[in-house]
Write an enzyme that holds these catalytic residues in place. Structure first.
Site, PDB file in Angstrom:
ATOM      1  N   GLY A 102       0.830  -1.205   0.000  1.00  0.00           N
ATOM      2  CA  GLY A 102       0.000   0.000   0.000  1.00  0.00           C
ATOM      3  C   GLY A 102       0.862   1.252   0.000  1.00  0.00           C
ATOM      4  O   GLY A 102       0.673   2.171  -0.819  1.00  0.00           O
ATOM      5  N   ASP A 151       4.098  -2.565  -7.489  1.00  0.00           N
ATOM      6  CA  ASP A 151       3.541  -1.401  -6.770  1.00  0.00           C
ATOM      7  C   ASP A 151       3.788  -0.119  -7.578  1.00  0.00           C
ATOM      8  O   ASP A 151       2.920   0.758  -7.638  1.00  0.00           O
ATOM      9  CB  ASP A 151       4.189  -1.278  -5.384  1.00  0.00           C
ATOM     10  CG  ASP A 151       3.980  -2.536  -4.561  1.00  0.00           C
ATOM     11  OD1 ASP A 151       2.942  -3.200  -4.757  1.00  0.00           O
ATOM     12  OD2 ASP A 151       4.850  -2.854  -3.736  1.00  0.00           O
TER      13      ASP A 151
HETATM   14  O1  RIB Z   1       5.624  -5.430  -3.300  1.00  0.00           O
HETATM   15  C1  RIB Z   1       6.765  -5.254  -2.529  1.00  0.00           C
HETATM   16  C2  RIB Z   1       6.401  -5.140  -1.097  1.00  0.00           C
HETATM   17  O2  RIB Z   1       5.863  -6.371  -0.663  1.00  0.00           O
HETATM   18  C3  RIB Z   1       7.559  -4.872  -0.168  1.00  0.00           C
HETATM   19  O3  RIB Z   1       7.782  -3.502   0.034  1.00  0.00           O
HETATM   20  C4  RIB Z   1       7.167  -5.621   1.093  1.00  0.00           C
HETATM   21  O4  RIB Z   1       6.977  -4.806   2.210  1.00  0.00           O
HETATM   22  C5  RIB Z   1       5.925  -6.408   0.736  1.00  0.00           C
HETATM   23  O5  RIB Z   1       4.793  -5.797   1.183  1.00  0.00           O
END
Ligand code: RIB
Length: 311
Positions: A44, A255
């Protein structure tokens, strides 16, 4: 000038403890690693930071522990200009942490300990309702309780807010609960786990997307790493190739994709262009170590985008 989108992330914040090593120990064995990196992470939080660095106004709804990491995480959001007024410290609970292991190829393995992330409840979404209602887009992942994810999807639908779900890490879910989403954005393994169709290549991804669409999800965007991404809806499917990068650490690339995609789309870019830009943004993030600290700011990104699209 493009509209400045307002993006709310209801999700996790972790601290990442990343070890780089050519190989990993067998049971009972101790070996030396090559390098260590400590950084802010959590799916997030990473998505919020990517959106912010791309230029969005960002609002985070999260929970952190009452340890060293909790207040530092809040400060990190504030330093980056992310509204953290709904990021609260939970007493007697650890912050979310993620021991991460990265091989020389850049490939990673992650263990997430959810800690305070697991205490984020539907009541916390209600407490943040006023600001959530002012968002153009709400972004969700699976590092908080599923009941909170489902509740937030309903909240977004009832309030006419675009909603993007990244089902990471993959979990068994009730697909009917997520049918109201605007975008379902898994990677290969998440698509496979939820769609029930193995995903090893673009053709597999198409079959899996068809199954997910058949289950009632409106738009599916499967990220495929170095194979790019697949965008699928009732009108058909498009494969968007990736941009070649010399990857050193792929952690957080998904992300980077989601936070940037939400921003580009919110600015009014056509969906295909938003996804292609997000492909490049995610690829660039793999050229640096760590998650948030490997993300490009908008100016650097635009330089790369211009070089690729004009070149
Ligand atoms: O997608 C990468 C993330 O996955 C990392 O930052 C780690 O904290 C996990 O949540």
């Amino acid at each position: 000038m493009a509209k400045c989108p307002r993006i709310a992330v209801v999700g996790s914040a972790n601290v990442d403890l990343t070890t780089f090593s050519d190989r990993f120990p067998k049971a009972g064995e101790t070996i030396f690693g090559d390098r260590f990196d400590l950084g802010f992470g959590g799916k997030g939080a990473n998505q919020a930071v990517a959106a912010r660095l791309c230029g969005a106004e960002v609002f985070m709804v999260a929970r952190v522990g009452d340890d060293l990491f909790g207040p530092a995480t809040i400060k990190n959001f504030e330093k980056l200009g992310i509204d953290a007024s709904q990021v609260k410290v939970v007493r007697g609970v650890s912050s979310g942490v993620a021991p991460i292991f990265v091989e020389s190829s850049g490939q990673n393995r992650i263990i997430v300990v959810k800690g305070a992330n697991d205490t984020l409840r539907p009541a916390d979404v209600d407490a943040a309702a006023a600001v959530l209602k002012s968002a153009d887009c709400i972004v969700l992942q699976f590092e908080i309780p599923l009941e909170t994810v489902y509740y937030t999807i309903r909240f977004a639908r009832e309030n006419g807010i675009r909603c993007i779900l990244n089902p990471a890490p993959a979990q068994e879910i009730d697909v009917r609960e997520i049918a109201d989403l605007d975008y379902f954005v898994p990677n290969e393994s998440e698509a496979e786990a939820i769609g029930g169709v193995p995903v090893r290549n673009v053709e597999d991804a198409k079959r899996c997307a068809e199954k997910l669409l058949g289950g009632g999800i409106r738009r599916v965007l499967i990220t495929l790493g170095e194979k790019g991404a697949l965008l699928a809806g009732s009108e058909g499917m498009q494969h968007l190739p990736a941009y070649f990068m010399k990857s050193v650490d792929s952690t957080g690339a998904g992300d980077a994709f989601i936070g940037s995609f939400a921003t580009f789309l919110g600015e009014g870019a056509p969906e295909r262009e938003a996804a292609m830009r997000a492909n490049l943004y995610a690829g660039l993030s793999t050229t640096g170590v760590g998650t948030q600290k490997s993300f490009y700011d908008r100016e650097r990104f635009e330089g790369e985008w211009a070089a690729i699209t004009k070149g």
